[in-house]
Design a protein around this motif. Structure first.
Motif, PDB file in Angstrom:
ATOM      1  N   VAL A  83      -5.123   5.757   3.719  1.00  0.00           N
ATOM      2  CA  VAL A  83      -5.148   5.206   2.279  1.00  0.00           C
ATOM      3  C   VAL A  83      -5.212   6.396   1.335  1.00  0.00           C
ATOM      4  O   VAL A  83      -5.599   7.255   1.482  1.00  0.00           O
ATOM      5  CB  VAL A  83      -6.668   4.548   2.100  1.00  0.00           C
ATOM      6  CG1 VAL A  83      -6.631   3.705   0.755  1.00  0.00           C
ATOM      7  CG2 VAL A  83      -6.685   3.035   3.211  1.00  0.00           C
ATOM      8  N   ARG A  85      -5.275   7.364  -2.717  1.00  0.00           N
ATOM      9  CA  ARG A  85      -5.371   6.876  -4.026  1.00  0.00           C
ATOM     10  C   ARG A  85      -5.243   7.879  -5.007  1.00  0.00           C
ATOM     11  O   ARG A  85      -5.611   9.361  -4.634  1.00  0.00           O
ATOM     12  CB  ARG A  85      -7.141   6.461  -4.272  1.00  0.00           C
ATOM     13  CG  ARG A  85      -7.097   5.231  -3.407  1.00  0.00           C
ATOM     14  CD  ARG A  85      -6.863   3.748  -4.222  1.00  0.00           C
ATOM     15  NE  ARG A  85      -6.995   2.765  -3.439  1.00  0.00           N
ATOM     16  CZ  ARG A  85      -6.272   2.040  -2.899  1.00  0.00           C
ATOM     17  NH1 ARG A  85      -4.643   2.280  -2.847  1.00  0.00           N
ATOM     18  NH2 ARG A  85      -6.519   0.751  -2.278  1.00  0.00           N
ATOM     19  N   ARG A 129     -13.555  -5.282  -8.119  1.00  0.00           N
ATOM     20  CA  ARG A 129     -12.366  -4.364  -7.866  1.00  0.00           C
ATOM     21  C   ARG A 129     -13.120  -3.211  -7.020  1.00  0.00           C
ATOM     22  O   ARG A 129     -12.550  -2.920  -6.049  1.00  0.00           O
ATOM     23  CB  ARG A 129     -11.761  -3.865  -9.234  1.00  0.00           C
ATOM     24  CG  ARG A 129     -11.154  -5.053  -9.658  1.00  0.00           C
ATOM     25  CD  ARG A 129      -9.555  -5.390  -9.349  1.00  0.00           C
ATOM     26  NE  ARG A 129      -8.928  -4.164  -9.105  1.00  0.00           N
ATOM     27  CZ  ARG A 129      -7.759  -3.902  -8.222  1.00  0.00           C
ATOM     28  NH1 ARG A 129      -7.735  -4.938  -7.410  1.00  0.00           N
ATOM     29  NH2 ARG A 129      -7.182  -2.855  -8.455  1.00  0.00           N
ATOM     30  N   GLN A 132     -13.906  -4.173  -3.678  1.00  0.00           N
ATOM     31  CA  GLN A 132     -12.711  -4.306  -2.944  1.00  0.00           C
ATOM     32  C   GLN A 132     -12.356  -2.871  -2.220  1.00  0.00           C
ATOM     33  O   GLN A 132     -11.949  -2.826  -1.027  1.00  0.00           O
ATOM     34  CB  GLN A 132     -11.710  -5.021  -3.708  1.00  0.00           C
ATOM     35  CG  GLN A 132     -11.690  -6.256  -3.985  1.00  0.00           C
ATOM     36  CD  GLN A 132     -10.656  -6.822  -4.748  1.00  0.00           C
ATOM     37  OE1 GLN A 132     -10.019  -6.071  -5.696  1.00  0.00           O
ATOM     38  NE2 GLN A 132      -9.941  -8.036  -4.499  1.00  0.00           N
ATOM     39  N   TYR A 133     -12.212  -2.003  -3.173  1.00  0.00           N
ATOM     40  CA  TYR A 133     -12.075  -0.752  -2.788  1.00  0.00           C
ATOM     41  C   TYR A 133     -12.951  -0.142  -1.617  1.00  0.00           C
ATOM     42  O   TYR A 133     -12.643   0.199  -0.519  1.00  0.00           O
ATOM     43  CB  TYR A 133     -11.865   0.385  -3.648  1.00  0.00           C
ATOM     44  CG  TYR A 133     -10.598   0.167  -4.562  1.00  0.00           C
ATOM     45  CD1 TYR A 133      -9.498   0.293  -4.131  1.00  0.00           C
ATOM     46  CD2 TYR A 133     -10.888  -0.045  -5.940  1.00  0.00           C
ATOM     47  CE1 TYR A 133      -8.213   0.242  -4.813  1.00  0.00           C
ATOM     48  CE2 TYR A 133      -9.692  -0.046  -6.898  1.00  0.00           C
ATOM     49  CZ  TYR A 133      -8.526   0.057  -6.385  1.00  0.00           C
ATOM     50  OH  TYR A 133      -7.398  -0.018  -7.131  1.00  0.00           O
ATOM     51  N   LYS A 136     -12.186  -1.849   1.728  1.00  0.00           N
ATOM     52  CA  LYS A 136     -11.263  -1.443   2.467  1.00  0.00           C
ATOM     53  C   LYS A 136     -11.366  -0.036   3.079  1.00  0.00           C
ATOM     54  O   LYS A 136     -11.190   0.194   4.213  1.00  0.00           O
ATOM     55  CB  LYS A 136     -10.111  -1.057   1.417  1.00  0.00           C
ATOM     56  CG  LYS A 136      -9.390  -2.374   1.016  1.00  0.00           C
ATOM     57  CD  LYS A 136      -8.253  -1.824   0.093  1.00  0.00           C
ATOM     58  CE  LYS A 136      -7.530  -3.176  -0.483  1.00  0.00           C
ATOM     59  NZ  LYS A 136      -6.532  -2.874  -1.462  1.00  0.00           N
TER      60      LYS A 136
END
Length: 198
Positions: A83, A85, A129, A132-133, A136
């Motif tokens: 992942v 970011r 939000r 959610q991160y 994950k």
């Protein structure tokens, strides 16, 4: 030319970064980015390197990096298995005119700040939000539970079941009534749709 990311675990000692960056110069590698940070063990640092090139250059770079004495582990971070970011830090001026009730409340002092503009819809949205991160990254079910509870207690609680108009600021005062927005008079950043710039 492909872009690829390499992570290296190195000893957290003086001069290690100089040796690693010297490898780029000696071998003619062109880096896009280089990030270094101490790990949870203060004896080690993690270096994340982004390069452009083909598979041969990637393998050559990894092999050269492994030869350095202070490098303990080198890993190619495959795009499909990791992942990625980006982070941007922005300094924003916060004054009473532009904060519209969004502020940090000192510990154990919430009761002094309860008003008709307490729970702002965007705050709920942004916390979901964040959850959610975190879900994950960690896979922990409590983040999914948090999202589900906010769907009912945050989003649906702030939306009129008949007209669909939101109550953008949900009052937390005992006995207060919801003040629904109108279709033409009120406009908030997402107007309760949960859609914001991603």
């Amino acid at each position: 030319m492909k872009r690829f990311v390499i992570a290296a675990l190195v000893e957290n000692k003086y001069g290690v970064l100089t040796r690693v960056s010297g490898l780029f110069m000696r071998r003619g590698f062109n880096i896009d980015s280089l990030t270094v940070g101490e790990t949870d063990d203060p004896a080690y640092s993690r270096i994340t390197i982004t390069l452009c090139g083909d598979d041969y250059i990637r393998e050559q770079f990894i092999n050269q990096l492994k030869k350095l004495y202070n490098v303990k582990n080198v890993k190619y971070l495959e795009e499909k298995k990791s992942v990625e970011r980006e982070l941007m830090l922005v300094k924003v001026k916060n004054s009473p005119e532009n904060r519209r009730g969004e502020f940090w409340i000192p510990k154990q002092m919430f009761g002094n700040f309860v008003s008709d503009r307490d729970q702002e819809f965007c705050t709920t949205y942004n916390m979901v939000r964040l959850a959610q991160y975190l879900y994950k990254f960690t896979g922990k079910s409590e983040y999914a539970d948090y999202i589900e509870l906010n769907l009912y207690n945050g989003f649906l609680a702030q939306q009129n079941k008949t007209t669909g108009t939101p109550d953008y600021f949900l009052s937390l005062i005992t006995g207060s009534k919801k003040e629904w927005g109108s279709k033409t008079r009120d406009f908030w950043c997402c107007h309760g749709t949960m859609v914001q710039a991603q």
